[in-house]
Design a protein around this motif. Structure first.
Motif, PDB file in Angstrom:
ATOM      1  N   ASN A  57      35.606  58.878  48.922  1.00 56.14           N
ATOM      2  CA  ASN A  57      35.200  57.559  49.419  1.00 56.14           C
ATOM      3  C   ASN A  57      36.080  56.508  48.749  1.00 56.14           C
ATOM      4  O   ASN A  57      35.711  55.871  47.767  1.00 56.14           O
ATOM      5  N   ARG A  58      37.278  56.337  49.269  1.00 60.29           N
ATOM      6  CA  ARG A  58      38.304  55.538  48.617  1.00 60.29           C
ATOM      7  C   ARG A  58      38.089  54.038  48.819  1.00 60.29           C
ATOM      8  O   ARG A  58      37.567  53.585  49.835  1.00 60.29           O
ATOM      9  N   ILE A  59      38.541  53.296  47.835  1.00 61.49           N
ATOM     10  CA  ILE A  59      38.536  51.836  47.935  1.00 61.49           C
ATOM     11  C   ILE A  59      39.743  51.394  48.755  1.00 61.49           C
ATOM     12  O   ILE A  59      40.870  51.819  48.508  1.00 61.49           O
ATOM     13  N   THR A  60      39.490  50.540  49.714  1.00 62.51           N
ATOM     14  CA  THR A  60      40.588  50.028  50.541  1.00 62.51           C
ATOM     15  C   THR A  60      41.092  48.668  50.047  1.00 62.51           C
ATOM     16  O   THR A  60      42.267  48.346  50.208  1.00 62.51           O
ATOM     17  N   SER A  61      40.198  47.887  49.451  1.00 58.36           N
ATOM     18  CA  SER A  61      40.610  46.578  48.911  1.00 58.36           C
ATOM     19  C   SER A  61      39.552  46.063  47.953  1.00 58.36           C
ATOM     20  O   SER A  61      38.397  46.481  47.987  1.00 58.36           O
ATOM     21  N   VAL A  62      39.984  45.139  47.112  1.00 61.67           N
ATOM     22  CA  VAL A  62      39.084  44.499  46.147  1.00 61.67           C
ATOM     23  C   VAL A  62      39.317  42.991  46.202  1.00 61.67           C
ATOM     24  O   VAL A  62      40.461  42.532  46.144  1.00 61.67           O
ATOM     25  N   ASN A  63      38.241  42.243  46.318  1.00 60.13           N
ATOM     26  CA  ASN A  63      38.312  40.785  46.281  1.00 60.13           C
ATOM     27  C   ASN A  63      37.624  40.283  45.015  1.00 60.13           C
ATOM     28  O   ASN A  63      36.415  40.478  44.835  1.00 60.13           O
ATOM     29  N   LEU A  64      38.389  39.650  44.157  1.00 70.71           N
ATOM     30  CA  LEU A  64      37.853  39.078  42.927  1.00 70.71           C
ATOM     31  C   LEU A  64      37.904  37.561  43.037  1.00 70.71           C
ATOM     32  O   LEU A  64      38.985  36.967  43.093  1.00 70.71           O
ATOM     33  N   THR A  65      36.741  36.938  43.069  1.00 68.62           N
ATOM     34  CA  THR A  65      36.649  35.482  43.202  1.00 68.62           C
ATOM     35  C   THR A  65      36.194  34.870  41.886  1.00 68.62           C
ATOM     36  O   THR A  65      35.171  35.268  41.324  1.00 68.62           O
ATOM     37  N   ILE A  66      36.967  33.902  41.403  1.00 65.71           N
ATOM     38  CA  ILE A  66      36.655  33.187  40.177  1.00 65.71           C
ATOM     39  C   ILE A  66      36.154  31.794  40.530  1.00 65.71           C
ATOM     40  O   ILE A  66      36.784  31.078  41.314  1.00 65.71           O
ATOM     41  N   TYR A  67      35.024  31.394  39.957  1.00 63.95           N
ATOM     42  CA  TYR A  67      34.502  30.038  40.143  1.00 63.95           C
ATOM     43  C   TYR A  67      34.973  29.183  38.969  1.00 63.95           C
ATOM     44  O   TYR A  67      34.671  29.481  37.806  1.00 63.95           O
ATOM     45  N   THR A  68      35.714  28.126  39.277  1.00 65.65           N
ATOM     46  CA  THR A  68      36.367  27.359  38.217  1.00 65.65           C
ATOM     47  C   THR A  68      36.806  25.990  38.712  1.00 65.65           C
ATOM     48  O   THR A  68      36.971  25.770  39.917  1.00 65.65           O
ATOM     49  N   GLU A  69      36.998  25.076  37.778  1.00 64.70           N
ATOM     50  CA  GLU A  69      37.648  23.805  38.066  1.00 64.70           C
ATOM     51  C   GLU A  69      39.131  23.859  37.723  1.00 64.70           C
ATOM     52  O   GLU A  69      39.872  22.925  38.037  1.00 64.70           O
ATOM     53  N   ASN A  70      39.562  24.941  37.077  1.00 65.80           N
ATOM     54  CA  ASN A  70      40.952  25.076  36.612  1.00 65.80           C
ATOM     55  C   ASN A  70      41.703  26.094  37.473  1.00 65.80           C
ATOM     56  O   ASN A  70      42.125  27.156  37.009  1.00 65.80           O
ATOM     57  N   LYS A  71      41.865  25.746  38.733  1.00 68.29           N
ATOM     58  CA  LYS A  71      42.447  26.687  39.690  1.00 68.29           C
ATOM     59  C   LYS A  71      43.885  27.059  39.346  1.00 68.29           C
ATOM     60  O   LYS A  71      44.297  28.216  39.497  1.00 68.29           O
ATOM     61  N   GLU A  72      44.669  26.087  38.898  1.00 68.49           N
ATOM     62  CA  GLU A  72      46.079  26.341  38.603  1.00 68.49           C
ATOM     63  C   GLU A  72      46.238  27.420  37.532  1.00 68.49           C
ATOM     64  O   GLU A  72      47.083  28.307  37.637  1.00 68.49           O
ATOM     65  N   ALA A  73      45.400  27.352  36.510  1.00 72.62           N
ATOM     66  CA  ALA A  73      45.485  28.324  35.417  1.00 72.62           C
ATOM     67  C   ALA A  73      45.178  29.733  35.903  1.00 72.62           C
ATOM     68  O   ALA A  73      45.867  30.706  35.536  1.00 72.62           O
ATOM     69  N   TRP A  74      44.157  29.886  36.747  1.00 73.59           N
ATOM     70  CA  TRP A  74      43.784  31.218  37.230  1.00 73.59           C
ATOM     71  C   TRP A  74      44.794  31.771  38.231  1.00 73.59           C
ATOM     72  O   TRP A  74      45.082  32.968  38.236  1.00 73.59           O
ATOM     73  N   GLU A  75      45.343  30.915  39.078  1.00 71.79           N
ATOM     74  CA  GLU A  75      46.366  31.380  40.018  1.00 71.79           C
ATOM     75  C   GLU A  75      47.591  31.894  39.265  1.00 71.79           C
ATOM     76  O   GLU A  75      48.147  32.949  39.595  1.00 71.79           O
ATOM     77  N   GLU A  76      47.995  31.174  38.222  1.00 66.48           N
ATOM     78  CA  GLU A  76      49.135  31.605  37.418  1.00 66.48           C
ATOM     79  C   GLU A  76      48.830  32.925  36.706  1.00 66.48           C
ATOM     80  O   GLU A  76      49.687  33.805  36.608  1.00 66.48           O
ATOM     81  N   PHE A  77      47.590  33.068  36.210  1.00 70.40           N
ATOM     82  CA  PHE A  77      47.195  34.309  35.534  1.00 70.40           C
ATOM     83  C   PHE A  77      47.295  35.505  36.478  1.00 70.40           C
ATOM     84  O   PHE A  77      47.841  36.558  36.118  1.00 70.40           O
ATOM     85  N   PHE A  78      46.769  35.381  37.691  1.00 69.15           N
ATOM     86  CA  PHE A  78      46.809  36.502  38.641  1.00 69.15           C
ATOM     87  C   PHE A  78      48.239  36.805  39.088  1.00 69.15           C
ATOM     88  O   PHE A  78      48.602  37.983  39.246  1.00 69.15           O
ATOM     89  N   GLU A  79      49.032  35.780  39.290  1.00 71.01           N
ATOM     90  CA  GLU A  79      50.446  35.986  39.652  1.00 71.01           C
ATOM     91  C   GLU A  79      51.168  36.766  38.555  1.00 71.01           C
ATOM     92  O   GLU A  79      51.914  37.716  38.823  1.00 71.01           O
ATOM     93  N   ASN A  80      50.962  36.364  37.308  1.00 74.51           N
ATOM     94  CA  ASN A  80      51.611  37.042  36.183  1.00 74.51           C
ATOM     95  C   ASN A  80      51.109  38.469  36.029  1.00 74.51           C
ATOM     96  O   ASN A  80      51.887  39.388  35.727  1.00 74.51           O
ATOM     97  N   SER A  81      49.814  38.684  36.221  1.00 77.01           N
ATOM     98  CA  SER A  81      49.237  40.032  36.098  1.00 77.01           C
ATOM     99  C   SER A  81      49.818  40.967  37.148  1.00 77.01           C
ATOM    100  O   SER A  81      50.133  42.129  36.852  1.00 77.01           O
ATOM    101  N   ALA A  82      49.960  40.468  38.375  1.00 74.45           N
ATOM    102  CA  ALA A  82      50.541  41.279  39.445  1.00 74.45           C
ATOM    103  C   ALA A  82      52.012  41.563  39.172  1.00 74.45           C
ATOM    104  O   ALA A  82      52.513  42.678  39.403  1.00 74.45           O
ATOM    105  N   SER A  83      52.725  40.575  38.660  1.00 79.06           N
ATOM    106  CA  SER A  83      54.147  40.748  38.380  1.00 79.06           C
ATOM    107  C   SER A  83      54.385  41.764  37.261  1.00 79.06           C
ATOM    108  O   SER A  83      55.363  42.518  37.294  1.00 79.06           O
TER     109      SER A  83
END
Length: 305
Positions: free
Chosen positions: A234-260
């Motif tokens: 029963n394989r996972i096809t996708s994962v959606n991780l949603t962060i609730y925050t006022e500091n969107k720029e910081a989290w977007e940069e974190f996920f970009e760096n983690s993926a890279s």
């Protein structure tokens, strides 16, 4: 017969002495006024800025230590779920004094569980209904410090969702990362989400002294085990991780760096945002997915409540 056109020499000397004293006093007052004006205009702003900078450096060290203490308590719960460890994390909300003006001190506002913070994980599988953390991690708690600076730049330090973020107006950057880790191993892309919930009352306080925060490890829950994904059809096809925050720029940069860091391509993930959310959708091409979700509950107590 009296000589009315001339004064005694001693009287003239006394008159000139009085005038000289008055002139000297006026000159001294003028020098003092000029000195104080020069200090107020040229030196006082610099001294105040230095005091505010020194204070912000102290607060940053305290906030970094706070995050480190939370991480230590979380690690203790991973090892022993029954562990009840207590740690103290004082925050120097204010106290740096301006030279020669001891009544002038820096200060700011310390807030606990007063800002937006939380997350939701949605796991889509090929043979079953999606798994969701629901509202369990909808609010995970925050600790933030906002200065009342007049000269040095105003930076807000915020601990949220396990990360320590520095924000200036509409800009933000993540200085210390959360317990969200991406890894590649044996044909899998593994994502670990170790959420930290700060369990305590809301509180806000403006102060120029030291405020103590008491942390107690409470509980640890495994909400989704990655072993179930690596040993199942029963394989996972996708994962959606949603962060609730006022500091969107910081989290977007974190996920970009983690993926890279694990060489994910643009086709492997999607990053989106709305008013107070950042969503990282992971769907790697040609790779299997495994997800581990944990929650550490830390009790937080302060003098703010």
């Amino acid at each position: 017969m009296k000589n009315r056109g001339f004064k005694p020499i001693s009287a003239i000397y006394r008159s000139e002495s009085g005038v000289s004293t008055a002139v000297a006093a006026a000159l001294l007052i003028g020098v003092l006024v000029a000195f104080m004006t020069t200090v107020q205009i040229n030196y006082m702003p610099v001294w105040k800025e230095d005091a505010e900078y020194a204070h912000m450096s102290d607060v940053w060290q305290d906030m970094s230590r706070f995050k480190s203490n939370v991480d230590i308590l979380t690690a203790g719960l991973v090892i022993n779920n029954d562990a009840r460890i207590v740690m103290s994390s004082p925050i120097q909300v204010g106290g740096s004094e301006v030279p020669f003006i001891r009544s002038t001190t820096t200060g700011g506002t310390l807030a606990v569980n007063n800002d937006i913070s939380g997350l939701t994980v949605l796991i889509n599988k090929n043979q079953s209904e999606p798994y969701s953390t629901g509202t369990r991690l909808f609010y995970t708690g925050t600790v933030s410090y906002r200065p009342a600076n007049l000269h040095y730049v105003e930076e807000t330090y915020c601990y949220e969702n396990g990360a320590l973020i520095v924000a200036q107006e509409d800009r933000s950057t993540m200085k210390l990362t959360p317990g969200i880790v991406l890894e590649k191993e044996n044909g899998f892309v593994n994502i670990t989400v170790r959420a930290v919930t700060l369990e305590g009352e809301r509180g806000v306080l403006s102060s120029n002294t030291v405020e103590d925060i008491r942390l107690t490890s409470e509980d640890f829950y495994n909400m989704h085990n990655e072993a179930d994904d690596t040993n199942s059809t029963n394989r996972i096809t996708s994962v959606n991780l949603t962060i609730y925050t006022e500091n969107k720029e910081a989290w977007e940069e974190f996920f970009e760096n983690s993926a890279s860091e694990i060489a994910l391509q643009s086709a492997d993930y999607t990053l989106s945002n709305s008013t107070y959310t950042v969503t990282f959708s992971l769907h790697p091409v040609g790779k299997l997915l495994a997800v581990d979700i944990d929650e550490a509950v830390i009790k937080i107590e302060t003098g703010l409540q």
